[in-house]
Design a protein around this motif. Sequence first.
Motif, PDB file in Angstrom:
ATOM      1  N   GLU A 198       0.867   1.061   5.174  1.00 59.98           N
ATOM      2  CA  GLU A 198       1.183   0.860   6.702  1.00 59.98           C
ATOM      3  C   GLU A 198      -0.765  -0.524   7.233  1.00 59.98           C
ATOM      4  O   GLU A 198      -0.671  -1.140   8.308  1.00 59.98           O
ATOM      5  N   ALA A 199      -1.449   1.125   7.024  1.00 61.24           N
ATOM      6  CA  ALA A 199      -2.750   0.519   7.900  1.00 61.24           C
ATOM      7  C   ALA A 199      -3.177  -1.145   6.746  1.00 61.24           C
ATOM      8  O   ALA A 199      -3.297  -1.251   7.400  1.00 61.24           O
ATOM      9  N   ARG A 200      -3.210  -1.029   6.134  1.00 55.25           N
ATOM     10  CA  ARG A 200      -3.254  -1.840   5.020  1.00 55.25           C
ATOM     11  C   ARG A 200      -2.728  -3.351   5.404  1.00 55.25           C
ATOM     12  O   ARG A 200      -2.842  -4.247   5.852  1.00 55.25           O
ATOM     13  N   ASP A 201      -1.564  -3.390   5.487  1.00 56.25           N
ATOM     14  CA  ASP A 201      -0.622  -4.538   6.087  1.00 56.25           C
ATOM     15  C   ASP A 201      -0.923  -4.888   6.937  1.00 56.25           C
ATOM     16  O   ASP A 201      -0.974  -5.950   8.131  1.00 56.25           O
ATOM     17  N   ALA A 202      -1.312  -3.588   8.301  1.00 55.75           N
ATOM     18  CA  ALA A 202      -1.392  -4.514   9.784  1.00 55.75           C
ATOM     19  C   ALA A 202      -2.991  -5.051   9.935  1.00 55.75           C
ATOM     20  O   ALA A 202      -3.560  -5.962  10.286  1.00 55.75           O
ATOM     21  N   ASP A 212      -6.987   0.668  -1.316  1.00 51.74           N
ATOM     22  CA  ASP A 212      -6.355   1.692  -2.050  1.00 51.74           C
ATOM     23  C   ASP A 212      -7.025   2.512  -1.056  1.00 51.74           C
ATOM     24  O   ASP A 212      -5.092   3.665  -1.013  1.00 51.74           O
ATOM     25  N   TRP A 213      -7.812   3.305  -0.704  1.00 55.58           N
ATOM     26  CA  TRP A 213      -7.880   4.000   0.321  1.00 55.58           C
ATOM     27  C   TRP A 213      -6.994   4.032   1.359  1.00 55.58           C
ATOM     28  O   TRP A 213      -6.968   5.310   2.113  1.00 55.58           O
ATOM     29  N   PHE A 271     -10.187 -11.002   0.468  1.00 51.85           N
ATOM     30  CA  PHE A 271      -8.831  -9.780   1.288  1.00 51.85           C
ATOM     31  C   PHE A 271      -7.489  -9.769  -0.133  1.00 51.85           C
ATOM     32  O   PHE A 271      -8.480  -8.087  -0.728  1.00 51.85           O
ATOM     33  N   VAL A 272      -7.748 -10.883  -0.333  1.00 50.19           N
ATOM     34  CA  VAL A 272      -7.120 -10.018  -1.510  1.00 50.19           C
ATOM     35  C   VAL A 272      -6.883  -9.656  -2.526  1.00 50.19           C
ATOM     36  O   VAL A 272      -6.611  -8.510  -3.378  1.00 50.19           O
ATOM     37  N   CYS A 273      -8.497 -10.065  -3.352  1.00 53.50           N
ATOM     38  CA  CYS A 273      -9.043  -9.808  -4.145  1.00 53.50           C
ATOM     39  C   CYS A 273      -9.801  -8.191  -3.694  1.00 53.50           C
ATOM     40  O   CYS A 273      -8.911  -7.178  -5.570  1.00 53.50           O
ATOM     41  N   LEU A 274     -10.024  -7.327  -3.102  1.00 48.48           N
ATOM     42  CA  LEU A 274     -10.338  -6.734  -2.777  1.00 48.48           C
ATOM     43  C   LEU A 274      -9.539  -5.628  -3.171  1.00 48.48           C
ATOM     44  O   LEU A 274      -9.186  -4.020  -3.701  1.00 48.48           O
TER      45      LEU A 274
END
Length: 238
Positions: free
Chosen positions: A215-219, A210-211, A200-203
């Motif tokens: 907020e969605a990425r944090d969740a 980035d798409w 996940f961290v690498c992606l």
Amino acid sequence: MAEPAVSRRERARAATIAEIKEAALGLMAESGATDVRFTDIARIMGMTPPAMYRYYADRDELLEDLITDSYEHLGDSVADARDALDPDDIPGRWHAVAAAYRSWARKESHRFALIFGQPVPGFVASEDGPTTEAAKRAMSQLSALFVAAAHAGILEEPLVTEAPAAVAECAHEKHPELDGIVPAESFQAMLQAWASLHGFVCLEAYGHLDWLGDEARDALFRSHVAMIARAAGIPAAG
């Protein structure tokens, strides 16, 4: 006994080495590449390229120093986040370690690329050198959580319970200190937990998420970390 005083020359040398490393990291951040040349560093510092060899025998020695520093910095960041919580709060510590790992990768993207990105052409770290030891110390933050959970009697059975003999053999050969504490299936789950977190961290670090909005990425990250914990046998956070 008191430590011997550091001489003026030793202080000056240490300051120059620190400046060289800072210049190298700055070049990496600016170029987006982890390969650096003495000539470029010397130019930034107002030195001649031959003068660089007074401090480092070659580029590989400098890279080894930078990689070691990066692992140490990562390990300290993760440990600080973990130790901010009660030792008995293992689920909370897992979430704190994961969040610190992610935060470090985002803030120190050039260092993250240096230790986890594409290998620098021509560079091979010493097998038993400082980078290897620093990497072990940094990554042991994760295994320590599994050991603590096992000692506390709260390490649950992982989702995947079939551990191949090769994995069990690796656990015994590489980490004999876990024998009788962390079973082979949990050792396998520990590796899978790190691989999943790191994936996940690498992606994210390389822009592939980035798409998604912030907020969605944090969740998504929070739910991902919870999913890893459940699969690995770490109790759910209260």
